[in-house]
Scaffold this motif. Structure first.
Motif, PDB file in Angstrom:
ATOM      1  N   TRP A  27       0.820  -1.220  -0.120  1.00  0.00           N
ATOM      2  CA  TRP A  27      -0.040   0.151  -0.021  1.00  0.00           C
ATOM      3  C   TRP A  27       0.822   0.995  -0.055  1.00  0.00           C
ATOM      4  O   TRP A  27       0.331   2.409  -0.366  1.00  0.00           O
ATOM      5  CB  TRP A  27      -0.788  -0.081   0.998  1.00  0.00           C
ATOM      6  CG  TRP A  27      -0.563  -0.237   2.437  1.00  0.00           C
ATOM      7  CD1 TRP A  27      -0.201  -1.490   3.108  1.00  0.00           C
ATOM      8  CD2 TRP A  27       0.184   0.942   3.302  1.00  0.00           C
ATOM      9  NE1 TRP A  27       0.497  -1.102   4.303  1.00  0.00           N
ATOM     10  CE2 TRP A  27       0.703   0.226   4.561  1.00  0.00           C
ATOM     11  CE3 TRP A  27       0.356   2.134   3.260  1.00  0.00           C
ATOM     12  CZ2 TRP A  27       1.237   0.937   5.579  1.00  0.00           C
ATOM     13  CZ3 TRP A  27       0.804   2.727   4.250  1.00  0.00           C
ATOM     14  CH2 TRP A  27       1.517   2.269   5.476  1.00  0.00           C
ATOM     15  N   ALA A  28       2.047   1.127   0.119  1.00  0.00           N
ATOM     16  CA  ALA A  28       2.922   2.375   0.280  1.00  0.00           C
ATOM     17  C   ALA A  28       2.889   3.252  -1.030  1.00  0.00           C
ATOM     18  O   ALA A  28       2.755   4.527  -1.098  1.00  0.00           O
ATOM     19  CB  ALA A  28       4.306   2.086   0.716  1.00  0.00           C
ATOM     20  N   PRO A  29       2.684   2.496  -2.226  1.00  0.00           N
ATOM     21  CA  PRO A  29       2.722   3.488  -3.295  1.00  0.00           C
ATOM     22  C   PRO A  29       1.478   4.014  -3.566  1.00  0.00           C
ATOM     23  O   PRO A  29       1.334   4.798  -4.456  1.00  0.00           O
ATOM     24  CB  PRO A  29       2.984   2.324  -4.344  1.00  0.00           C
ATOM     25  CG  PRO A  29       3.682   1.167  -3.807  1.00  0.00           C
ATOM     26  CD  PRO A  29       3.109   1.144  -2.463  1.00  0.00           C
ATOM     27  N   LEU A  30       0.406   3.650  -2.922  1.00  0.00           N
ATOM     28  CA  LEU A  30      -0.801   4.295  -2.889  1.00  0.00           C
ATOM     29  C   LEU A  30      -0.904   5.615  -2.159  1.00  0.00           C
ATOM     30  O   LEU A  30      -1.873   6.419  -2.264  1.00  0.00           O
ATOM     31  CB  LEU A  30      -2.058   3.504  -2.314  1.00  0.00           C
ATOM     32  CG  LEU A  30      -2.139   2.138  -3.255  1.00  0.00           C
ATOM     33  CD1 LEU A  30      -3.150   1.159  -2.510  1.00  0.00           C
ATOM     34  CD2 LEU A  30      -2.543   2.384  -4.719  1.00  0.00           C
ATOM     35  N   VAL A  31       0.062   5.824  -1.122  1.00  0.00           N
ATOM     36  CA  VAL A  31       0.022   7.255  -0.508  1.00  0.00           C
ATOM     37  C   VAL A  31       0.196   8.498  -1.472  1.00  0.00           C
ATOM     38  O   VAL A  31       1.305   8.266  -2.226  1.00  0.00           O
ATOM     39  CB  VAL A  31       1.179   7.040   0.733  1.00  0.00           C
ATOM     40  CG1 VAL A  31       1.330   8.543   1.466  1.00  0.00           C
ATOM     41  CG2 VAL A  31       0.791   6.022   1.461  1.00  0.00           C
ATOM     42  N   PRO A  32      -0.628   9.342  -1.449  1.00  0.00           N
ATOM     43  CA  PRO A  32      -0.669  10.788  -2.408  1.00  0.00           C
ATOM     44  C   PRO A  32       0.973  11.102  -2.154  1.00  0.00           C
ATOM     45  O   PRO A  32       1.581  11.485  -1.128  1.00  0.00           O
ATOM     46  CB  PRO A  32      -1.470  11.554  -1.754  1.00  0.00           C
ATOM     47  CG  PRO A  32      -2.773  10.657  -1.119  1.00  0.00           C
ATOM     48  CD  PRO A  32      -1.887   9.643  -0.582  1.00  0.00           C
ATOM     49  N   GLU A 134      -7.788  10.443   0.448  1.00  0.00           N
ATOM     50  CA  GLU A 134      -7.106   9.774  -0.588  1.00  0.00           C
ATOM     51  C   GLU A 134      -6.462   8.635  -0.442  1.00  0.00           C
ATOM     52  O   GLU A 134      -6.658   7.657  -1.284  1.00  0.00           O
ATOM     53  CB  GLU A 134      -6.225  10.991  -1.438  1.00  0.00           C
ATOM     54  CG  GLU A 134      -6.750  12.353  -1.938  1.00  0.00           C
ATOM     55  CD  GLU A 134      -5.741  13.252  -2.537  1.00  0.00           C
ATOM     56  OE1 GLU A 134      -4.708  13.021  -2.469  1.00  0.00           O
ATOM     57  OE2 GLU A 134      -6.314  14.221  -2.959  1.00  0.00           O
ATOM     58  N   MET A 135      -5.674   8.494   0.516  1.00  0.00           N
ATOM     59  CA  MET A 135      -5.015   7.287   0.932  1.00  0.00           C
ATOM     60  C   MET A 135      -6.001   6.134   1.268  1.00  0.00           C
ATOM     61  O   MET A 135      -5.885   5.137   1.016  1.00  0.00           O
ATOM     62  CB  MET A 135      -3.923   7.495   2.034  1.00  0.00           C
ATOM     63  CG  MET A 135      -3.038   6.393   2.367  1.00  0.00           C
ATOM     64  SD  MET A 135      -2.058   6.730   3.526  1.00  0.00           S
ATOM     65  CE  MET A 135      -2.242   5.427   4.672  1.00  0.00           C
ATOM     66  N   ALA A 136      -6.963   6.552   1.954  1.00  0.00           N
ATOM     67  CA  ALA A 136      -7.945   5.572   2.519  1.00  0.00           C
ATOM     68  C   ALA A 136      -8.879   5.110   1.271  1.00  0.00           C
ATOM     69  O   ALA A 136      -8.905   3.919   1.152  1.00  0.00           O
ATOM     70  CB  ALA A 136      -8.889   6.120   3.387  1.00  0.00           C
ATOM     71  N   ILE A 137      -9.267   5.969   0.429  1.00  0.00           N
ATOM     72  CA  ILE A 137      -9.849   5.531  -0.874  1.00  0.00           C
ATOM     73  C   ILE A 137      -8.911   4.695  -1.640  1.00  0.00           C
ATOM     74  O   ILE A 137      -9.605   3.774  -2.452  1.00  0.00           O
ATOM     75  CB  ILE A 137     -10.436   6.803  -1.416  1.00  0.00           C
ATOM     76  CG1 ILE A 137     -11.688   7.416  -0.698  1.00  0.00           C
ATOM     77  CG2 ILE A 137     -10.966   6.678  -3.098  1.00  0.00           C
ATOM     78  CD1 ILE A 137     -12.002   8.827  -0.983  1.00  0.00           C
ATOM     79  N   ALA A 138      -7.757   4.989  -1.668  1.00  0.00           N
ATOM     80  CA  ALA A 138      -6.841   4.407  -2.931  1.00  0.00           C
ATOM     81  C   ALA A 138      -6.461   2.750  -2.274  1.00  0.00           C
ATOM     82  O   ALA A 138      -6.797   1.949  -2.904  1.00  0.00           O
ATOM     83  CB  ALA A 138      -5.548   5.068  -2.899  1.00  0.00           C
ATOM     84  N   ILE A 139      -6.343   2.710  -0.978  1.00  0.00           N
ATOM     85  CA  ILE A 139      -6.144   1.444  -0.438  1.00  0.00           C
ATOM     86  C   ILE A 139      -7.448   0.503  -0.592  1.00  0.00           C
ATOM     87  O   ILE A 139      -7.409  -0.407  -0.955  1.00  0.00           O
ATOM     88  CB  ILE A 139      -5.636   1.737   1.158  1.00  0.00           C
ATOM     89  CG1 ILE A 139      -4.158   2.238   1.145  1.00  0.00           C
ATOM     90  CG2 ILE A 139      -5.748   0.189   1.763  1.00  0.00           C
ATOM     91  CD1 ILE A 139      -3.663   2.474   2.553  1.00  0.00           C
ATOM     92  N   GLY A 141      -9.795   0.913  -2.712  1.00  0.00           N
ATOM     93  CA  GLY A 141     -10.059   0.677  -3.960  1.00  0.00           C
ATOM     94  C   GLY A 141      -9.263  -0.312  -4.539  1.00  0.00           C
ATOM     95  O   GLY A 141      -9.535  -1.447  -5.210  1.00  0.00           O
ATOM     96  N   ARG A 142      -7.947  -0.260  -4.074  1.00  0.00           N
ATOM     97  CA  ARG A 142      -7.019  -1.630  -4.579  1.00  0.00           C
ATOM     98  C   ARG A 142      -7.343  -2.798  -3.849  1.00  0.00           C
ATOM     99  O   ARG A 142      -7.120  -3.790  -4.456  1.00  0.00           O
ATOM    100  CB  ARG A 142      -5.401  -0.942  -4.186  1.00  0.00           C
ATOM    101  CG  ARG A 142      -4.468  -2.091  -4.471  1.00  0.00           C
ATOM    102  CD  ARG A 142      -4.290  -2.170  -6.114  1.00  0.00           C
ATOM    103  NE  ARG A 142      -3.244  -2.834  -6.486  1.00  0.00           N
ATOM    104  CZ  ARG A 142      -3.085  -3.725  -7.472  1.00  0.00           C
ATOM    105  NH1 ARG A 142      -4.237  -3.720  -8.145  1.00  0.00           N
ATOM    106  NH2 ARG A 142      -2.091  -4.341  -7.658  1.00  0.00           N
ATOM    107  N   LEU A 143      -7.684  -2.722  -2.645  1.00  0.00           N
ATOM    108  CA  LEU A 143      -8.034  -4.130  -2.029  1.00  0.00           C
ATOM    109  C   LEU A 143      -9.214  -4.851  -2.641  1.00  0.00           C
ATOM    110  O   LEU A 143      -9.175  -5.814  -3.066  1.00  0.00           O
ATOM    111  CB  LEU A 143      -8.658  -3.820  -0.594  1.00  0.00           C
ATOM    112  CG  LEU A 143      -7.478  -3.963   0.590  1.00  0.00           C
ATOM    113  CD1 LEU A 143      -8.088  -3.397   1.746  1.00  0.00           C
ATOM    114  CD2 LEU A 143      -7.193  -5.552   0.938  1.00  0.00           C
ATOM    115  N   GLU A 144     -10.306  -3.994  -2.930  1.00  0.00           N
ATOM    116  CA  GLU A 144     -11.539  -4.689  -3.558  1.00  0.00           C
ATOM    117  C   GLU A 144     -11.251  -4.989  -5.272  1.00  0.00           C
ATOM    118  O   GLU A 144     -11.499  -6.038  -5.451  1.00  0.00           O
ATOM    119  CB  GLU A 144     -12.548  -3.672  -3.625  1.00  0.00           C
ATOM    120  CG  GLU A 144     -13.177  -3.620  -2.119  1.00  0.00           C
ATOM    121  CD  GLU A 144     -14.658  -2.687  -2.129  1.00  0.00           C
ATOM    122  OE1 GLU A 144     -14.933  -2.000  -3.037  1.00  0.00           O
ATOM    123  OE2 GLU A 144     -15.090  -2.944  -1.014  1.00  0.00           O
TER     124      GLU A 144
END
Length: 151
Positions: A27-32, A134-139, A141-144
């Motif tokens: 998930w690190a790469p998903l951090v803005p 943004e981070m919570a939404i990205a994580i 979304g990636r999980l799903e």
């Protein structure tokens, strides 16, 4: 103190969420603003971000120390600026809602110190909540996406 918290619900069991979150490489790469990170050990790492604080655009390096690691619900951490005068802390929390539904909460607080601290903190008060969201939404979304649960 500048801080932000955001909650999202994912249509996955808490175990699936934990399996993803327990490895920061996922998930690190998903951090803005993410540029890169390097693990020193399981509880310590350095992170680099592109910072866009008002008119200042620069690379920020942080030292992240995991202070608590409670599977499958909670990870807490402290952070310290390596090239800037920042300190802070945060957490990631997962709560089981149902067998296939998990609430994820992310929290981040960062305080700038030094001569420009008060000015930077005023800017951070507006930017940190947006970053947390943004981070919570990205994580989530990636999980799903990884688990075939496209919304």
């Amino acid at each position: 103190m500048p801080s932000g918290m955001h909650q999202v619900e994912v249509h996955l069991p808490i175990e699936n969420v934990w399996d993803f979150v327990k490895d920061m490489d996922n998930w690190a790469p998903l951090v803005p603003g993410y540029i890169g990170h390097q693990k020193m050990n399981e509880r310590r790492s350095t992170w680099e971000f592109k910072s866009d604080i008002g008119i200042m655009k620069k690379k920020v390096s942080l030292l992240i120390d995991i202070t608590e690691w409670n599977e499958p619900n909670l990870v807490t951490f402290n952070l310290k600026g390596l090239n800037e005068k920042f300190t802070g802390h945060g957490y990631f929390k997962a709560e089981k809602i149902r067998s296939n539904m998990t609430r994820m909460t992310g929290f981040l607080e960062i305080v700038a110190e030094g001569a420009m601290g008060s000015i930077v903190n005023n800017i951070l008060k507006a930017s940190i909540p947006k970053t947390a969201e943004e981070m919570a939404i990205a994580i989530s979304g990636r999980l799903e996406e990884l688990n075939g649960n496209l919304r």
